[in-house]
Design an enzyme around this catalytic site. Structure first.
Site, PDB file in Angstrom:
ATOM      1  N   HIS A  52       2.877  -8.514   3.380  1.00 13.25           N
ATOM      2  CA  HIS A  52       2.196  -8.903   4.625  1.00 13.25           C
ATOM      3  C   HIS A  52       0.745  -9.260   4.319  1.00 13.25           C
ATOM      4  O   HIS A  52       0.261  -9.031   3.216  1.00 13.25           O
ATOM      5  CB  HIS A  52       2.313  -7.833   5.711  1.00 13.25           C
ATOM      6  CG  HIS A  52       1.602  -6.533   5.431  1.00 13.25           C
ATOM      7  ND1 HIS A  52       1.994  -5.665   4.446  1.00 13.25           N
ATOM      8  CD2 HIS A  52       0.521  -5.957   6.013  1.00 13.25           C
ATOM      9  CE1 HIS A  52       1.201  -4.600   4.441  1.00 13.25           C
ATOM     10  NE2 HIS A  52       0.289  -4.759   5.371  1.00 13.25           N
ATOM     11  N   HIS A  54      -2.307  -8.257   5.108  1.00 13.60           N
ATOM     12  CA  HIS A  54      -3.500  -7.398   5.009  1.00 13.60           C
ATOM     13  C   HIS A  54      -4.150  -7.480   3.625  1.00 13.60           C
ATOM     14  O   HIS A  54      -3.466  -7.572   2.606  1.00 13.60           O
ATOM     15  CB  HIS A  54      -3.146  -5.945   5.335  1.00 13.60           C
ATOM     16  CG  HIS A  54      -2.996  -5.708   6.812  1.00 13.60           C
ATOM     17  ND1 HIS A  54      -2.299  -4.652   7.336  1.00 13.60           N
ATOM     18  CD2 HIS A  54      -3.470  -6.415   7.874  1.00 13.60           C
ATOM     19  CE1 HIS A  54      -2.352  -4.697   8.665  1.00 13.60           C
ATOM     20  NE2 HIS A  54      -3.038  -5.764   9.011  1.00 13.60           N
ATOM     21  N   ASP A  56      -5.614  -5.377   1.685  1.00  6.31           N
ATOM     22  CA  ASP A  56      -5.306  -4.395   0.625  1.00  6.31           C
ATOM     23  C   ASP A  56      -3.952  -4.672  -0.037  1.00  6.31           C
ATOM     24  O   ASP A  56      -3.558  -3.950  -0.951  1.00  6.31           O
ATOM     25  CB  ASP A  56      -5.399  -2.946   1.158  1.00  6.31           C
ATOM     26  CG  ASP A  56      -4.351  -2.612   2.196  1.00  6.31           C
ATOM     27  OD1 ASP A  56      -4.235  -3.361   3.194  1.00  6.31           O
ATOM     28  OD2 ASP A  56      -3.644  -1.594   2.022  1.00  6.31           O
ATOM     29  N   HIS A  57      -3.257  -5.736   0.409  1.00  2.00           N
ATOM     30  CA  HIS A  57      -1.986  -6.146  -0.201  1.00  2.00           C
ATOM     31  C   HIS A  57      -2.079  -7.531  -0.848  1.00  2.00           C
ATOM     32  O   HIS A  57      -1.183  -7.925  -1.579  1.00  2.00           O
ATOM     33  CB  HIS A  57      -0.874  -6.133   0.855  1.00  2.00           C
ATOM     34  CG  HIS A  57      -0.673  -4.775   1.462  1.00  2.00           C
ATOM     35  ND1 HIS A  57       0.438  -4.010   1.250  1.00  2.00           N
ATOM     36  CD2 HIS A  57      -1.497  -4.020   2.245  1.00  2.00           C
ATOM     37  CE1 HIS A  57       0.302  -2.837   1.883  1.00  2.00           C
ATOM     38  NE2 HIS A  57      -0.855  -2.838   2.490  1.00  2.00           N
ATOM     39  N   HIS A 108       4.027  -3.617  12.200  1.00  2.34           N
ATOM     40  CA  HIS A 108       2.710  -3.342  11.607  1.00  2.34           C
ATOM     41  C   HIS A 108       1.877  -4.623  11.643  1.00  2.34           C
ATOM     42  O   HIS A 108       0.756  -4.652  12.132  1.00  2.34           O
ATOM     43  CB  HIS A 108       2.912  -2.834  10.183  1.00  2.34           C
ATOM     44  CG  HIS A 108       1.662  -2.601   9.402  1.00  2.34           C
ATOM     45  ND1 HIS A 108       0.780  -1.586   9.687  1.00  2.34           N
ATOM     46  CD2 HIS A 108       1.134  -3.264   8.337  1.00  2.34           C
ATOM     47  CE1 HIS A 108      -0.239  -1.635   8.823  1.00  2.34           C
ATOM     48  NE2 HIS A 108      -0.048  -2.644   8.008  1.00  2.34           N
ATOM     49  N   ASP A 127       3.925  -1.656   4.262  1.00  2.33           N
ATOM     50  CA  ASP A 127       3.372  -0.672   5.213  1.00  2.33           C
ATOM     51  C   ASP A 127       4.288  -0.473   6.423  1.00  2.33           C
ATOM     52  O   ASP A 127       3.820  -0.161   7.512  1.00  2.33           O
ATOM     53  CB  ASP A 127       2.001  -1.143   5.727  1.00  2.33           C
ATOM     54  CG  ASP A 127       0.907  -1.021   4.688  1.00  2.33           C
ATOM     55  OD1 ASP A 127       1.174  -0.491   3.597  1.00  2.33           O
ATOM     56  OD2 ASP A 127      -0.225  -1.463   4.973  1.00  2.33           O
ATOM     57  N   HIS A 165       1.560   3.065   0.262  1.00  3.51           N
ATOM     58  CA  HIS A 165       0.461   4.042   0.371  1.00  3.51           C
ATOM     59  C   HIS A 165       0.921   5.468   0.104  1.00  3.51           C
ATOM     60  O   HIS A 165       2.045   5.841   0.454  1.00  3.51           O
ATOM     61  CB  HIS A 165      -0.177   3.993   1.772  1.00  3.51           C
ATOM     62  CG  HIS A 165      -0.943   2.738   2.036  1.00  3.51           C
ATOM     63  ND1 HIS A 165      -2.255   2.572   1.659  1.00  3.51           N
ATOM     64  CD2 HIS A 165      -0.567   1.577   2.622  1.00  3.51           C
ATOM     65  CE1 HIS A 165      -2.664   1.353   2.022  1.00  3.51           C
ATOM     66  NE2 HIS A 165      -1.654   0.725   2.602  1.00  3.51           N
TER      67      HIS A 165
HETATM   68 FE    FE Z   1      -1.833  -1.283   3.510  1.00  3.55          FE
HETATM   69 ZN    ZN Z   2      -1.079  -3.163   6.078  1.00  2.00          ZN
END
Ligand code: FE
Ligand code: ZN
Length: 253
Positions: A52, A54, A56-57, A108, A127, A165
């Site tokens: 996805h 985001h 942090d990905h 999410h 996530d 995570h």
């Molecule tokens: Fe994340």
């Molecule tokens: Zn995420």
């Protein structure tokens, strides 16, 4: 299938699959730890898999692509730069000779996908599903997230769940508020506490284990429904409403 975690940021795992000197990497939020591992192991980066949009990905995609010329597969979302093959529900994507089925799991985020390799019993779910928890519902709705989680819950129980995570201890603390008498949950929480004390990842879990302990999959559990009712958070309704009541409770804390 050899799968190892590359820790990133404070609590992300960037999963790396290795086969005969080539690797695929899932959700590289940061290029640097990935480049370090490529060099250390002397392996070639073949594919990046994105679940996805985001940061942090996806934050490492550009640098890794520039440095290695790898292929990038992921959601059909123009917000994500550098996707070579856009994936949707029902697609099969070949990675290092393995076949992964693509599941759309919005909630999410709206673009979220998960990849399931039935031959190896492996799921990369970003996530969406965590050990003892699930992602916050940022872009979708509670019913949408519940139906996405139901797709994952329907996979074979032995399926290994690789999420992104290490939120397990906090998730299990909340899960114990929802189901204080769930013996499987209490046993799993003690086990995970010991693992974290030794800095061992609690991921992967399995679908079967999550069905026993994860309050976000236990919408049919009489104990969960009784506790929600006792807390004044639920007056009866569909699985999506049970899920929504649990998610709203967690969001308060
Ligand atoms: Fe994340
Ligand atoms: Zn995420």
């Amino acid at each position: 299938m050899t799968i190892v975690p590359i820790p990133a940021f404070s609590d992300n795992y960037i999963w790396m699959l290795e086969r005969e000197g080539r690797v695929a990497v899932v959700d590289p939020g940061d290029a640097n730890p990935v480049l370090a591992v490529l060099q250390e192991r002397g392996v070639i980066l073949d594919t990046l898999i994105i679940t996805h949009h985001h940061f942090d990905h996806t934050g490492g995609v550009r640098a890794l692509k520039e440095k290695t010329n790898c292929r990038v597969v992921g959601p059909d979302n123009p917000k994500i730069e550098g996707i070579d093959e856009k994936l949707g529900d029902g697609d099969i994507v070949h990675v290092l000779g393995y076949d992964f089925a693509v599941l759309e799991v919005p909630g999410h985020t709206l673009d979220h996908i998960a990849l399931h390799c039935a031959d190896e019993s492996v799921l990369f779910c970003g996530d969406t599903l965590f050990v003892g928890g699930c992602g916050r519902v940022f872009e979708g709705t509670y019913p949408m997230m519940q139906s996405s989680l139901a797709k994952l819950a329907a996979l074979p129980p032995e399926t290994a769940v690789y999420c992104t995570h290490e939120y397990t201890l906090a998730n299990l603390a909340f899960a114990r508020k929802v189901e204080p008498d769930n013996e499987d949950l209490l046993a799993h929480a003690s086990k995970c506490e010991r693992m974290r004390a030794e800095n061992i990842p609690t991921v992967p879990s399995t679908i079967g284990r999550e069905l026993e302990i994860n309050p976000f999959l236990r919408w049919s559990s009489p104990a969960v429904i009784a506790q929600l009712t006792h807390e004044g958070r639920f007056e009866g309704g569909s699985p999506a409403e049970v899920f929504g009541a649990v998610r709203a409770w967690k969001d308060e804390g």
